[in-house]
Write an enzyme that holds these catalytic residues in place. Structure first.
Site, PDB file in Angstrom:
ATOM      1  NE  ARG A 161      -6.128  -7.800  -9.160  1.00  0.00           N
ATOM      2  CZ  ARG A 161      -5.859  -7.277  -8.211  1.00  0.00           C
ATOM      3  NH1 ARG A 161      -5.848  -7.278  -7.064  1.00  0.00           N
ATOM      4  NH2 ARG A 161      -4.321  -6.696  -8.748  1.00  0.00           N
ATOM      5  NE  ARG A 162      -2.916 -11.375  -8.176  1.00  0.00           N
ATOM      6  CZ  ARG A 162      -4.110 -11.116  -7.219  1.00  0.00           C
ATOM      7  NH1 ARG A 162      -5.151 -11.295  -6.945  1.00  0.00           N
ATOM      8  NH2 ARG A 162      -3.641  -9.570  -6.245  1.00  0.00           N
ATOM      9  CG  HIS A 185      -2.482   1.248   0.889  1.00  0.00           C
ATOM     10  ND1 HIS A 185      -3.169   1.004   0.436  1.00  0.00           N
ATOM     11  CD2 HIS A 185      -2.093   2.122   2.219  1.00  0.00           C
ATOM     12  CE1 HIS A 185      -3.616   2.725   0.271  1.00  0.00           C
ATOM     13  NE2 HIS A 185      -2.987   3.060   1.219  1.00  0.00           N
ATOM     14  CE1 TYR A 217      -1.751   8.566  -0.789  1.00  0.00           C
ATOM     15  CE2 TYR A 217      -1.680   6.057   0.571  1.00  0.00           C
ATOM     16  CZ  TYR A 217      -2.396   7.231  -0.138  1.00  0.00           C
ATOM     17  OH  TYR A 217      -3.149   6.866  -0.443  1.00  0.00           O
ATOM     18  CG  HIS A 253      -8.549   1.931  -7.734  1.00  0.00           C
ATOM     19  ND1 HIS A 253      -8.630   2.848  -7.992  1.00  0.00           N
ATOM     20  CD2 HIS A 253      -7.550   1.339  -6.308  1.00  0.00           C
ATOM     21  CE1 HIS A 253      -7.751   3.279  -6.576  1.00  0.00           C
ATOM     22  NE2 HIS A 253      -7.138   2.445  -6.062  1.00  0.00           N
ATOM     23  CG  PHE A 254      -3.634  -1.356  -8.990  1.00  0.00           C
ATOM     24  CD1 PHE A 254      -3.836  -0.231  -7.619  1.00  0.00           C
ATOM     25  CD2 PHE A 254      -4.121  -2.103  -8.927  1.00  0.00           C
ATOM     26  CE1 PHE A 254      -3.688  -1.127  -6.614  1.00  0.00           C
ATOM     27  CE2 PHE A 254      -3.939  -3.137  -7.247  1.00  0.00           C
ATOM     28  CZ  PHE A 254      -3.712  -2.445  -5.964  1.00  0.00           C
ATOM     29  CG  HIS A 255      -5.085  -0.031 -15.218  1.00  0.00           C
ATOM     30  ND1 HIS A 255      -5.010  -1.023 -14.931  1.00  0.00           N
ATOM     31  CD2 HIS A 255      -3.965  -0.540 -16.671  1.00  0.00           C
ATOM     32  CE1 HIS A 255      -4.122  -2.043 -15.448  1.00  0.00           C
ATOM     33  NE2 HIS A 255      -3.111  -1.550 -16.781  1.00  0.00           N
TER      34      HIS A 255
END
Length: 547
Positions: free
Chosen positions: A437-438, A221, A225, A372-374
């Site tokens: 996913r994956r 996580h 950041y 979301h990550f993208h």
């Protein structure tokens, strides 16, 4: 605008990092494009190439290699700019870190390309890779620590030479970013060195899988950041200068970075909400701490838009949104990062959903999370990094950003936004329908509900194609700015604090205090859960390979 070039030796150090980062973008982009084609059923991979091999390459090269190299190169340049030419010691540490990281990156990439490490970006046990994959990852982490030590040393040298003075905002933020990275990577280093390497060599038969995942997400996580804080440095320090304004508040900027350090590390359990073996009490505590990160994010949004409005008012803007017209929309140095800021609004909202215990039940391990990550790292962070590169590379190479390349950079930004809207939008939508996913589901027989997903898979492939075109345009711009743009002096835009801003409290630079509070929060959040994980560990399960 200040146009003095940074020291040539310092520029070479930064450029070496940037070039490796953009090579990773190209290779990772190829892997990502092929992934979308496989999922849509458009192609069958030749020569025994595996889908999960591509997935691992895409994640590692873009999320780890590109970001880490770019960030270190960018931070070194800014420290050189704001504290003066790097001393011999910090520069040597920077090069030593670069060579160690690059050695590890080469080893890791070879293992992925030879299909000896198709364990995905998270390399979860009991998936097992070649021990050399883990050794390569360990070298990347160790190299980054060495580079961080160089920044810490340069910062300390400046503080000794300027006793009682407030350190330059950029350098303060750079040190805070690398401090967060150092503390966070202790977790992934521990699981790689103490668990995965001995296990993959066969020295031990089993490992504690839950412990390895917990140590990974202790790192995973704050990794987000580590990606975001350099983008925030650009938003806080660079963008005000580009738009002709001033930094709204130095103290607000420093406080937000302190809060990111405190609240981004002891929260990894919100990625493990559906994992057994961790008590609900500790999950609840860490979810609560996770939501505290929203505070510095909202502080950042307030500070940025206050900067935009004040700058616009000074230029004669009237009305509620008149300042919007005064922003330099045709300047790629502003346009690309601003689009990153804008997209971070839905990205942040998605993050709140991911961290919410009840809502996470709906989207956990679905393509929603990938979408979301993208939006976060692949759009908000990536576009900001691209915008930085458009002025940083010519500054370091002694060339200029021409009008034609500036226009092409704006076109690249638009291509990227359109492609990501299609691909990430499809991922979010199909994730709500339950698509996992994956996985490489592509045909009707692979999954009962696949028929309803086919249009979304096509949208992902089309969006991925736009993104790959954007990568090709980006690489052309990088090469042109490095070797073919006209010789000249491109400014390194460092913003100045507004005259009416309040004086920054010295407590914000009390490193012992904030590091102590950070360690206390980590010990509070992780000591008892990790003790319980170790005490209640099952006999263990043997690892297996994915292929």
């Amino acid at each position: 605008m200040e146009t003095t070039l940074i020291n040539r030796k310092d520029a070479k150090l930064s450029l070496a990092h940037l070039y490796v980062g953009f090579i990773a973008v190209l290779l990772g982009g190829i892997a990502g494009l092929l992934q979308t084609f496989v999922r849509s059923g458009a192609i069958t991979l030749p020569a025994g190439i595996g889908y999960y091999q591509l997935l691992t390459a895409h994640g590692v090269l873009l999320a780890l290699v590109f970001t880490t190299y770019f960030i270190i190169g960018f931070l070194y340049s800014g420290i050189s700019k704001t504290t003066g030419t790097l001393a011999e010691g910090p520069r040597k540490l920077g090069w030593a870190g670069y060579y160690v990281m690059t050695t590890g990156t080469v080893i890791t990439t070879i293992m992925i390309l030879t299909n000896d490490a198709s364990v995905l970006y998270t390399f979860y046990a009991p998936l097992q890779a070649s021990p050399w994959f883990y050794i390569g990852l360990a070298l990347v982490v160790i190299g980054s620590w060495i580079s961080g030590a160089g920044m810490f040393r340069q910062y300390r040298n400046w503080k000794k030479a300027n006793p009682g003075q407030l350190s330059p905002l950029f350098s303060f933020m750079a040190v805070m970013t690398m401090l967060l990275w150092l503390i966070a990577t202790l977790g992934v280093a521990a699981t790689v060195v103490l668990q995965l390497i001995p296990w993959s060599f066969g020295w031990v038969d089993t490992i504690n899988v839950l412990l390895s995942r917990t140590l990974f997400w202790y790192f995973g996580h704050p990794l987000v950041y580590f990606w975001l804080l350099p983008a925030y440095i650009c938003w806080y320090v660079i963008i005000p200068k580009i738009i002709g304004g001033k930094i709204f508040s130095d103290s607000l900027a420093r406080l937000s970075f302190v809060l990111f350090l405190l609240f981004s590390i002891p929260v990894g359990f919100h990625h493990q909400l559906l994992e057994s073996g961790v008590s609900h009490t500790w999950k609840f505590i860490q979810v609560t701490l996770t939501f505290m990160v929203i505070v510095p994010s909202l502080m950042t949004a307030f500070s940025l838009f206050a900067t935009f409005e004040l700058s616009g008012r000074q230029k004669g803007a009237r009305g509620l949104f008149g300042w919007v017209k005064k922003l330099p929309w045709k300047d790629a140095r502003f346009f690309a990062p601003f689009m990153g800021m804008l997209i971070f609004i839905p990205a942040g909202a998605g993050g709140i959903i991911n961290a919410s215990n009840q809502l996470n039940q709906v989207i956990h391990n679905t393509l929603w999370v990938t979408g979301h990550f993208h939006l976060t790292v692949a759009t908000s962070v990536a576009l900001t990094f691209f915008g930085i590169a458009y002025w940083l590379i010519p500054h370091l190479t002694g060339r200029t950003l021409t009008k034609k390349i500036n226009l092409l950079a704006n076109i690249q930004t638009i291509i990227w936004v359109v492609g990501m809207a299609m691909m990430s939008g499809a991922m979010h939508t199909v994730g709500l329908l339950g698509a996992p996913r994956r996985t490489a589901y592509t045909t009707y027989g692979d999954y009962p509900d696949a028929l309803g997903w086919i249009p979304y898979e096509v949208a992902m492939a089309v969006g991925g194609s736009f993104l790959f075109i954007g990568i090709l345009v980006l690489i052309y711009i990088v090469v042109h700015l490095s070797f073919f743009a006209p010789k000249g002096v491109e400014a390194y835009p460092i913003g100045e604090v507004a005259d009416q801003a309040e004086r920054t409290p010295t407590i914000l630079e009390n490193w012992k205090l904030w590091i102590g509070v950070c360690i206390a929060l980590i010990l509070f959040a992780y000591t008892i859960p990790i003790m319980e994980i170790i005490e209640n560990a099952p006999p263990g399960s043997p690892g297996f390979r994915l292929w």
